[in-house]
Design an enzyme around this catalytic site. Sequence first.
Site, PDB file in Angstrom:
ATOM      1  N   GLU A 458       0.674  -1.235  -0.087  1.00 30.89           N
ATOM      2  CA  GLU A 458       0.133   0.135  -0.084  1.00 30.89           C
ATOM      3  C   GLU A 458       0.660   1.329  -0.025  1.00 30.89           C
ATOM      4  OE1 GLU A 458      -2.863  -3.460   1.122  1.00 30.89           O
ATOM      5  OE2 GLU A 458      -0.755  -2.632   1.858  1.00 30.89           O
ATOM      6  N   HIS A 528      -9.427  -5.500  10.303  1.00 33.46           N
ATOM      7  CA  HIS A 528      -9.918  -5.261   8.961  1.00 33.46           C
ATOM      8  C   HIS A 528     -11.605  -4.582   9.088  1.00 33.46           C
ATOM      9  CE1 HIS A 528      -7.021  -8.097   7.465  1.00 33.46           C
ATOM     10  NE2 HIS A 528      -7.461  -7.838   6.079  1.00 33.46           N
TER      11      HIS A 528
END
Length: 725
Positions: A458, A528
């Site tokens: 990322e 998450h």
Amino acid sequence: MPTYKKLTPASPWVKVAATKRDWDTADPALLMSMFSQTLLIRTFEEYVLSLASQGLVHGPAHSSIGQEGGAVGSVLALTGSDYVNGSHRGHHQFLAKALGYVAPDGIDPRVPLPEAVRTVLSRSLSEICGLADGYCHGRGGSMHLRWREAGAMGTNAIVGGGVPQATGFAWAARHAGTDAVSVSYFGDGAVNIGSVLESLNLAGAWQLPVCFFIENNQYAVSTHVDEVTAEPRLSARALGFNIPSWRVDGMDPLAVHLATGEAVAHMRQGKGPTVVEADVYRYFHQNGPFPGSAFGYRTKEEEQQWRERDPLALVSSHLVRRGILTEEEVTRCTRRAQAEMEAVGSELLEPVPGGKPGQRQIKPQLWPDPEFRDVGLRGNLSEFEGARTAELSDFAGATQERKFIDVVAGVMHRRMSEDDRIVVMGEDVHRLKGGTNGATRGLPELFPNRVLGTPISENAFAGLAGGIALEGRSRPVVEFMYADFMWVAADQLFNQIGKARHMFGGDSDVPLVLRSKVAMGTGYGSQHSMDPAGILATAAGWRIVAPSTPFDYIGLMNSALRCNDPVVVLEHVDLYPSTGEVPVDDYDYHLPVGKAVVRRTGSDITVLTYLAMTRYVLQAVEGGDVDAEVVDLRWLDRASIDWDTIGASIRKTNNVLIAEQGALGTSYGAWLADEIQRRYFDWLDQPVQRVTGGEASPSISKVLERAAIAQTEEVAAQLKKITGR
């Protein structure tokens, strides 16, 4: 018994050295350019250190004295169309690129400097001193130098932080069909940074024309390179990514030029990235006018040995040996450069009134106006002039029921069909029939070169997208599979992309959209499931949208893609399967920036909410006895909050409840409640009340996860508590 076969790298790794013959056959114009640039940069840096010693440089003065050979030798292999960016020690890189841009045919150091060259020196010095005439209007200082027109895309105070952006410049150049290349300068300390290694991998995988230029000056502040790696030949890093690399004596500008010229030719031929490692030496400490030996981590003998290999002296000696300049001319050129620099500096300084003889200060009129403080945190939204807006309540066309997730893919299809600047990237976005949730369904087949599946890195691909946005020819849309992954890319999101416009003077558009989903309630656990709105709202520079209906998603995404600021679009998994009315064939309207919507009118209490929580609030209100006015915020960043709608509701109800699903510690409502009580204290009958999730992150257990987040029941209970109904 096993058998063994010796493996060899797939890409070459060579050491380059310039010979006497190379010096003898080098174009005199090239050698004069090396001399003039190295001399001007050296003189500039010495002048900066003299100002620092007088207390006239506020903040650091990271000089590059001793390292000029690497910057000058490499930049002379570039053109004005190529890009460079660098680290906190980047004066020499910036000046080499800027001087090459304004004087592409070279600078004759024997005659007065051209006005364009003096302007580069003056504006660079002004920036380092924090003055309004600097390239970043005084905001960048020593560590953040940017001049977009020259291809100098910004130096960076975060070690390794600018490297992912350089891959973005390279992607943009290749995507535009040019042969331009990108060079990212960083030091031995940055080689071990994750974002640098991620960028090496990404550039290699995508064959991007970016040169990772390692200025190995042997020390990260005071820590020697041998202390932090088992392989101090740092160009060896390239071999693990199948990238060809060159190692060269950075104190020899001609050797650097030869090596970089080969690397640039490799990239211009479309063969992908390169690594150049230049062994250099900074004569002074990390910051300021004292040598490293003054701090005990280097010896005077070591410093002297490196000084005997001085790049300026080396170029001068060959010019004299070849009869291009005489010793006397070298001396006169040096004095002329020093006099020119004194003249440039004198335009910024004046005697201190009543001070000691020779004591100087910055001319007061050159400082930025304090009112400039927040100007340019975001753009002025002039790009929305003429944009058509619509609300479902007044939409006159035909509508139909559509799934939320289908609308996500639909609006992206529409925009990518009409705007070839848009490029989508993220993990698995090009596979699985639309990524992990179907958000890119059909797009890879229609736009194969603009839907890019990335490595799981990322920091690298967010930074690459930031570079694409800053370069200006494309509009990247980044998908993070889960909002929690923002912390993996925190440097790029908050230190780089969010700060770029303001840090570089307020003039640089950063048209980037980050899509990310909030997945609480899906059983994916603590890492998450977060709602990032509360953290994002504290990071100036980003705009934040939180759609709660399919109709709103179309308008908000269109606005995000039109906006010249970075925009986070939050998507909640609870909403993906939901349905709502959307136009049958209209995907072109916008929802105005900074406009909330009243989902239900009422008189007892104002409930402020967003995203999937809007639905839960409406369920709680409809099932109870409280006449609540429900306001769906839609825009969550500080600059885009709709205070008109919020204020009108509060003046009517005199009570406020902020309802969100996220955890207590990262609550979005915390700052919002504080701001409401400051603005509307006189209209409130009681303190602002809040519904949030628990303190802990959601767990995997279905029972514990439900206990950690807020939904209909928590809102209903709080309304009953507040009103007694």
